[in-house]
Design a protein around this motif. Sequence first.
Motif, mmCIF file in Angstrom:
data_model
loop_
_atom_site.group_PDB
_atom_site.id
_atom_site.type_symbol
_atom_site.label_atom_id
_atom_site.label_comp_id
_atom_site.label_asym_id
_atom_site.label_seq_id
_atom_site.Cartn_x
_atom_site.Cartn_y
_atom_site.Cartn_z
ATOM 1 N N ILE A 36 0.880 -1.325 0.133
ATOM 2 C CA ILE A 36 0.025 0.107 0.117
ATOM 3 C C ILE A 36 0.941 1.162 0.077
ATOM 4 O O ILE A 36 1.788 1.397 0.933
ATOM 5 C CB ILE A 36 -0.880 -0.093 1.263
ATOM 6 C CG1 ILE A 36 -1.689 -1.203 1.180
ATOM 7 C CG2 ILE A 36 -1.634 1.248 1.146
ATOM 8 C CD1 ILE A 36 -2.606 -1.420 2.409
ATOM 9 N N PHE A 40 -2.380 5.456 -0.440
ATOM 10 C CA PHE A 40 -3.549 4.294 -0.079
ATOM 11 C C PHE A 40 -4.074 3.570 -1.292
ATOM 12 O O PHE A 40 -5.154 3.224 -1.512
ATOM 13 C CB PHE A 40 -4.628 4.927 0.646
ATOM 14 C CG PHE A 40 -3.962 5.467 1.995
ATOM 15 C CD1 PHE A 40 -3.651 4.718 3.066
ATOM 16 C CD2 PHE A 40 -3.859 6.922 2.121
ATOM 17 C CE1 PHE A 40 -3.117 5.217 4.344
ATOM 18 C CE2 PHE A 40 -3.489 7.530 3.446
ATOM 19 C CZ PHE A 40 -2.919 6.424 4.488
ATOM 20 N N GLU A 41 -3.124 3.186 -2.362
ATOM 21 C CA GLU A 41 -3.397 2.413 -3.448
ATOM 22 C C GLU A 41 -2.633 1.280 -3.378
ATOM 23 O O GLU A 41 -1.148 1.498 -3.108
ATOM 24 C CB GLU A 41 -3.341 3.271 -4.747
ATOM 25 C CG GLU A 41 -4.368 4.334 -4.594
ATOM 26 C CD GLU A 41 -4.368 5.188 -5.844
ATOM 27 O OE1 GLU A 41 -5.376 5.731 -6.336
ATOM 28 O OE2 GLU A 41 -2.941 5.243 -6.331
ATOM 29 N N SER A 42 -2.752 -0.021 -3.918
ATOM 30 C CA SER A 42 -2.016 -1.085 -4.099
ATOM 31 C C SER A 42 -2.226 -1.936 -5.230
ATOM 32 O O SER A 42 -3.225 -2.121 -5.995
ATOM 33 C CB SER A 42 -2.284 -1.886 -2.777
ATOM 34 O OG SER A 42 -1.642 -3.102 -3.089
ATOM 35 N N ALA A 151 -10.361 6.196 1.331
ATOM 36 C CA ALA A 151 -8.906 5.470 1.635
ATOM 37 C C ALA A 151 -8.281 6.208 2.502
ATOM 38 O O ALA A 151 -8.042 7.309 2.870
ATOM 39 C CB ALA A 151 -8.342 5.634 0.143
ATOM 40 N N GLY A 152 -7.568 5.317 3.409
ATOM 41 C CA GLY A 152 -6.658 5.710 4.529
ATOM 42 C C GLY A 152 -7.421 5.510 5.939
ATOM 43 O O GLY A 152 -6.865 5.567 6.948
ATOM 44 N N TYR A 161 -8.089 0.896 1.473
ATOM 45 C CA TYR A 161 -7.042 1.423 0.293
ATOM 46 C C TYR A 161 -7.678 0.978 -0.966
ATOM 47 O O TYR A 161 -8.704 0.148 -1.051
ATOM 48 C CB TYR A 161 -5.765 0.964 0.494
ATOM 49 C CG TYR A 161 -5.700 -0.714 0.640
ATOM 50 C CD1 TYR A 161 -5.396 -1.560 -0.431
ATOM 51 C CD2 TYR A 161 -5.863 -1.317 1.890
ATOM 52 C CE1 TYR A 161 -5.035 -2.832 -0.578
ATOM 53 C CE2 TYR A 161 -5.746 -2.604 1.993
ATOM 54 C CZ TYR A 161 -5.563 -3.418 0.695
ATOM 55 O OH TYR A 161 -5.216 -4.715 0.768
#
Length: 309
Positions: A36, A40-42, A151-152, A161
């Motif tokens: 992540i 807050f992206e994966s 997100a977060g 996320y």
Amino acid sequence: MTDNRLDIEKINVFSRKELKENEVYTFNLTLCDNDIDRDFESFSLSALNELKELFVGKTGIFDHSMKSADQKARIFDTFVEKAQGEKTRSGEALYRLKARAYMLKTDENKQLIDEIEGGIKKEVSVSCSMDSAKCSICNKDRRSEGCNHIAGRYYGGKLCYTVLSDASDAYEFSFVAVPAQRKAGVTKAFLPKEETAVKDIVEKMRAESDSLELSRAQMKELSAYIDSLEEEAKLGEVYKKELSKEVTRLLSHRLPEIDSKLFSSVVSVMTVKELSGFKEGLEKTEKAAEPQLISEEKTAVKDYSQFRI
């Protein structure tokens, strides 16, 4: 330990002339991983494997510049590697998308090669297109299905996320100062977010004087953007006509002694901003005059009420 002979064979796939081992400088880099990131992206593991194929042959530049003069390197090999004993913030096994790139050993590139060797030029960021962006909490696509999770934030003890998957294209990697991913860095461009992608395309069009190469995804984005502009232009014309009529009416009402055709001629050459300004000003003068008349009527009634029997 790398096999230099195999490296030069892969490199020569992209060169017009057959390069020798002593003419090129090769280096390893981590493009991205499935952890992540700061946004807050994966990336999903499947996305890393998709990007592995897409990034072969892509160029290396600085700060995502679209100028061909900033091209310094090219990726000739990629692979996904599991990080032994390391986990992502969500507790999954950590995987990294790695690459091997090459540069020409020229006087112009000597300083950059020294900076790479010295660990100065180290952090990189990649630019790519992802068709899917799902919430880790509800598994809904944030763009097509709608999602109220932020997100977060934590929900029931779970971090929210965005999981990125279904890679449609890869554009380039860049040397940057502060990447989004802590161990690599990622700058992501989604197909539905035309504005950012189209802005990059426009910059590329301005930078290239003789030729311009666009990917299929970029052509799709540009076409959709042009369609949206045409639709907005039609709506804008309708709005301008209605605004022109209203300004003409207000002017005719305020100045009845002047032929309304003259007002129509004047407003026809005005911009939407000018028309809006005129409309606002004329409406204010009408409202300012209206209470004054009402006040005078009330005053007249009050003044003469003492004479009523």
